[in-house]
Design an enzyme around this catalytic site. Structure first.
Site, short mmCIF file in Angstrom:
data_model
loop_
_atom_site.label_atom_id
_atom_site.label_comp_id
_atom_site.label_asym_id
_atom_site.label_seq_id
_atom_site.Cartn_x
_atom_site.Cartn_y
_atom_site.Cartn_z
N SER A 45 44.81 40.74 40.47
CA SER A 45 45.75 41.81 40.81
C SER A 45 45.60 42.93 39.79
O SER A 45 45.21 42.71 38.63
CB SER A 45 47.20 41.29 40.77
OG SER A 45 48.13 42.37 40.86
N TYR A 94 54.21 37.56 36.25
CA TYR A 94 53.08 37.71 37.17
C TYR A 94 51.84 38.26 36.46
O TYR A 94 50.72 37.77 36.66
CB TYR A 94 53.50 38.63 38.32
CG TYR A 94 52.51 38.80 39.44
CD1 TYR A 94 52.21 37.73 40.28
CD2 TYR A 94 51.89 40.02 39.69
CE1 TYR A 94 51.32 37.88 41.33
CE2 TYR A 94 51.01 40.18 40.73
CZ TYR A 94 50.72 39.11 41.55
OH TYR A 94 49.84 39.26 42.60
#
Length: 257
Positions: A142, A155
């Site tokens: 990501s 995250y």
């Protein structure tokens, strides 16, 4: 042309979102594809969508954090198609925790799915790749691995770990002819993102605000990510390993001030 003809791929989280697009592209490229996903309803939908490719598609309900389940699933793939030499570690979950109130159980769950699961699946496929002297792994990381925002804890840490795992595996496996890379999507128009906009007080304004900060003035589509994944798996990327490729519409190149 079918650049992945006679190759077998495993795609985790392959029944929806980016993973579903990856399955589409790999099937179109001629590969046999095992679709691993814990959502059995989504797997049923994916199977129906690809009814024309039932000879080259194997849906398997599995939680990638369950090592015994992963062992059984990858064995089923090898029995059906032969040992896979392509892997896309796409399965993951978002995280929106406060660092002071997040429990250790919640922490363990995030890292089990977003990081440990990728290793558990790779662990099962690496021996056959080494034996054959060929293989390619793509980890879907990501943009948060290097640029993040408040409210997404932890995250970024998990996805940073996935990029680190990519580099480590690339070095370990390069002598055996196996390449390992990552792709790092930014905002991508998946069901999760559409639901996020729909939940805002003014969905159109919320989406417009996000689009406006992208240099390309658009969000990526799942197939934008999938095409890069397929390239990294294929012969055109034979000189690339240990890389992290951003697919984010230029967002990561933009100065925020």
């Amino acid at each position: 042309m079918n650049p992945l003809q006679d190759r077998t791929a495993v795609v985790t989280g392959g029944a929806q979102g980016i993973g579903e697009a990856v399955v589409d592209v790999l099937l179109a490229a001629g590969a046999a594809v095992a679709v691993l996903d814990r959502d059995e309803t989504a797997l049923d939908r994916a199977t129906a969508r690809h009814a024309a490719h039932t000879d080259r598609m194997l849906p398997l309900a599995v939680d990638i954090t369950d090592e015994a389940g992963v062992v059984a699933a990858t064995a089923a793939v090898a029995e059906r198609f032969g040992p896979p030499t392509l892997l896309v570690n796409n399965a993951g979950i978002n995280a929106y925790f406060d660092p002071a109130t997040m429990t250790t159980e919640e922490w363990d769950r995030v890292f089990a799915v977003d990081l440990k699961g990728a290793w558990l699946v790779a662990k099962q496929l690496i021996p056959a790749m080494r034996e054959r002297g060929t293989g390619a792994i793509v980890n879907v990381a990501s943009l948060h691995a290097r640029l993040t925002s408040a409210g997404y804890f932890p995250y970024a840490a998990a996805k940073s770990g996935l990029v680190g795992l990519t580099r480590s595996l690339a070095l370990e496996l390069a002598p055996h002819g196996v390449r390992v890379n990552a792709v790092s999507p930014g905002w991508t128009r998946t069901a999760l993102v559409r639901d996020y906009f729909a939940a805002q007080p003014d969905p159109a304004a919320a989406e417009g605000q996000v689009v406006d900060v992208h240099p390309m003035r658009r969000l990526c589509e799942p197939h934008d990510i999938a095409e890069v994944v397929a390239f990294l798996l294929g012969p055109g990327a034979r000189g690339i390993t240990g890389a992290d490729i951003p697919v984010d519409g230029g967002l990561g190149a933009r100065f925020a001030g």
